[in-house]
Design a protein around this motif. Structure first.
Motif, PDB file in Angstrom:
ATOM      1  N   HIS A 266      -0.791   4.158  -9.686  1.00 30.93           N
ATOM      2  CA  HIS A 266      -1.310   3.617  -8.430  1.00 30.93           C
ATOM      3  C   HIS A 266      -2.384   4.551  -7.882  1.00 30.93           C
ATOM      4  O   HIS A 266      -2.315   5.018  -6.753  1.00 30.93           O
ATOM      5  N   LEU A 296      -3.396   2.278   2.126  1.00 36.05           N
ATOM      6  CA  LEU A 296      -2.156   1.532   2.326  1.00 36.05           C
ATOM      7  C   LEU A 296      -1.814   1.505   3.807  1.00 36.05           C
ATOM      8  O   LEU A 296      -1.987   2.497   4.516  1.00 36.05           O
ATOM      9  N   VAL A 301       3.884   0.598   3.383  1.00 37.12           N
ATOM     10  CA  VAL A 301       4.546   1.819   2.917  1.00 37.12           C
ATOM     11  C   VAL A 301       6.021   1.810   3.277  1.00 37.12           C
ATOM     12  O   VAL A 301       6.871   2.271   2.504  1.00 37.12           O
ATOM     13  N   GLY A 311       3.144  -1.070  -4.517  1.00 36.56           N
ATOM     14  CA  GLY A 311       2.163  -0.674  -3.519  1.00 36.56           C
ATOM     15  C   GLY A 311       0.876  -1.462  -3.578  1.00 36.56           C
ATOM     16  O   GLY A 311       0.293  -1.812  -2.567  1.00 36.56           O
ATOM     17  N   THR A 312       0.379  -1.761  -4.774  1.00 39.13           N
ATOM     18  CA  THR A 312      -0.870  -2.495  -4.922  1.00 39.13           C
ATOM     19  C   THR A 312      -0.730  -3.503  -6.050  1.00 39.13           C
ATOM     20  O   THR A 312       0.173  -3.417  -6.880  1.00 39.13           O
ATOM     21  N   PRO A 344       1.135   7.202   4.323  1.00 40.68           N
ATOM     22  CA  PRO A 344      -0.168   6.816   3.763  1.00 40.68           C
ATOM     23  C   PRO A 344      -1.245   7.840   4.116  1.00 40.68           C
ATOM     24  O   PRO A 344      -1.304   8.315   5.250  1.00 40.68           O
TER      25      PRO A 344
END
Length: 363
Positions: A266, A296, A301, A311-312, A344
Motif C-alpha cells: 500500500h 487516507l 483508517v 486501505g486502497t 494517517p
C-alpha cells in the motif's frame, strides 16, 4: 467517560456507621444530661435557668459529666470508624470478587467463575447471574473459534489438491495463460484459510510468553520481504534500539511481517519508502511502521483493523492479500495486552504504532 475520583463505597459506609454511632451517642448523652439537671420530682420539667447550671463551673455534676461525655463521644467515633471499616470490608468482599472477575473477562479470560459462597442474598444473585453470563459468552466464543478452525482445516485439503493440479496444468500449453489467474485465486484462498486459522488460535491465547527483541524481528521481516520491496521499488529502513517484549516469538514475527507487507504493497507506485523503528519506555516497548502512499481519511483508517477491510483499491490483485492483515495484527496486540494505533500521515500513507508490555512486566 472520565469521572473525578470520589470516596469508595467502603469509606462511605464507614463514615455512615461512625456518624450514626456519634449521633446516637449525642442523643443518649443529651437524655442523660436532661435527667442530671432535673429536680428531685420525677415529673418536673427543667427550666431555662436550670439548663444554665451546666455552664456554671461551680456546679459539681456538670463539671464531672462534660469531660466524661466528650470521652464517650470520642470513643464512639473511634469504634464507629474502626468497626465500620471492618464491617464494610466484609460486606463488600463479594463485590470485590465480582469486580475482579469482570476485569478478567474484559481482558479476554472467560473461563474464570466467581462461585460465591454463602446465603442467597443480593450479592449472591449478582454473582450467579454474572457466572451464567460468562458461561454463555464462553460457549459462544468457543463455538465461533471451533467453526473458524474446523472450516480452515476442511478447506486446507481441497485447496492443496487444487494447487497441485494447477502446478501440473502449468505444463499444458493449451491453457493459454489461464492457469496463472487460477493460481492467483487459489493462492489467495489458501492465504485466507491460513489467516482464519491463525485468528482462531490467537483468540484462545494458547501460547507461552518469552523474551522477544522487536528490533531483531523488524530486521528479520525486512530481510524476508526484501524481494517484495525490490519488486515494488520501495526502500525499507530499520532503526531503533533493542526492545525486549514479552510474548510469542512466532506471533510477534507475524505481527511485524504483516505490518511491513501492508506498508510495502500500500505504497506509492514506485520510489516509496517504509521506516520501521523500535523504542523503549519505562514499562513498555514500542514498534512503529511508517510508509508513504495515498492520502487516507481518518474515517477509513478507523476501519482498517476490521476483517476484510483494505486501505486502497490501487493494489494489484496478486498483491492485495485477503483483507485480514491488520485484523490479525490487532488480535495479536490484544492477546499480548498491548495497544495499536493507526494515524494517517499528512503527506499520504500511514503510521502504525504498537505498544507492548516490556519483558519485566510480562506474564
Amino acid at each position: 467517560m472520565a469521572r473525578r475520583r470520589g470516596l469508595s463505597a467502603r469509606a462511605k459506609l464507614t463514615l455512615s456507621y461512625a456518624g450514626f454511632l456519634v449521633v446516637a451517642g449525642i442523643l443518649l448523652l443529651g437524655v442523660m444530661w436532661f435527667f442530671l439537671i432535673r429536680d428531685t420530682s420525677a415529673f418536673s420539667i427543667p427550666t431555662f435557668d436550670e439548663y444554665l447550671l451546666v455552664f456554671n463551673p461551680g456546679n459539681f455534676g456538670p463539671r464531672i459529666f462534660s469531660p466524661t461525655a466528650i470521652v464517650m463521644l470520642a470513643f464512639l467515633l473511634v469504634v464507629g470508624l474502626v468497626g465500620g471499616w471492618i464491617l464494610a470490608g466484609r460486606m463488600l468482599a463479594p463485590l470485590t470478587r465480582i469486580t475482579g472477575a469482570a476485569r478478567k473477562a474484559a481482558s479476554g479470560s472467560l473461563a474464570h467463575r466467581i462461585e460465591l459462597e454463602g446465603s442467597n442474598d443480593e450479592f449472591r444473585e449478582l454473582a450467579d447471574a454474572f457466572d451464567t453470563m460468562l458461561a454463555k459468552l464462553e460457549a459462544q466464543v468457543g463455538e465461533q473459534q471451533r467453526f473458524a478452525a474446523n472450516a480452515s482445516h476442511e478447506l486446507r485439503t481441497p485447496l492443496a489438491v487444487m494447487q497441485t493440479i494447477l502446478d501440473v496444468a502449468v505444463q499444458d500449453p493449451s491453457l493459454d495463460g489461464r492457469e496463472g489467474r487460477l493460481r492467483v485465486v487459489n493462492a489467495r484462498a489458501i492465504a485466507l484459510t491460513e489467516a482464519l486459522l491463525l485468528l482462531s488460535r490467537i483468540d484462545r491465547r494458547s501460547f507461552a510468553h518469552e523474551d522477544v527483541d522487536l528490533s531483531l524481528l523488524a530486521e528479520q521481516a525486512a530481510e524476508t520481504l526484501l524481494p517484495l520491496s525490490e519488486k515494488h521499488g520501495v526502500a525499507v529502513e530499520t532503526s531503533g534500539s533493542v526492545a525486549i517484549a514479552s510474548g510469542s516469538p512466532a506471533l510477534l514475527l507475524q505481527l511485524v511481517t504483516n505490518l511491513l507487507h501492508n506498508a510495502i504493497v500500500h505504497n506509492l507506485p514506485e520510489g516509496g519508502s517504509v521506516r520501521i523503528s523500535t523504542t523503549v519506555g519505562s514499562e513498555s516497548v514500542g514498534l512503529s511502521v511508517e510508509n508513504t502512499g495515498e492520502r487516507l481519511s481518518q474515517e477509513l483508517v478507523s476501519t482498517l483493523t476490521e476483517p476484510f477491510q483494505r486501505g486502497t483499491e490501487r493494489v494489484r490483485n496478486d498483491q492485495a492479500g485477503v483483507g485480514l492483515g491488520l485484523a490479525i495484527v490487532n488480535s495479536i496486540v490484544l492477546a499480548h495486552d498491548g495497544t495499536l494505533g493507526l494515524t494517517p500521515r499528512r503527506d499520504g500513507g500511514l503510521l502504525v504504532t504498537v505498544r507492548l508490555p516490556s519483558a519485566g512486566r510480562g506474564h
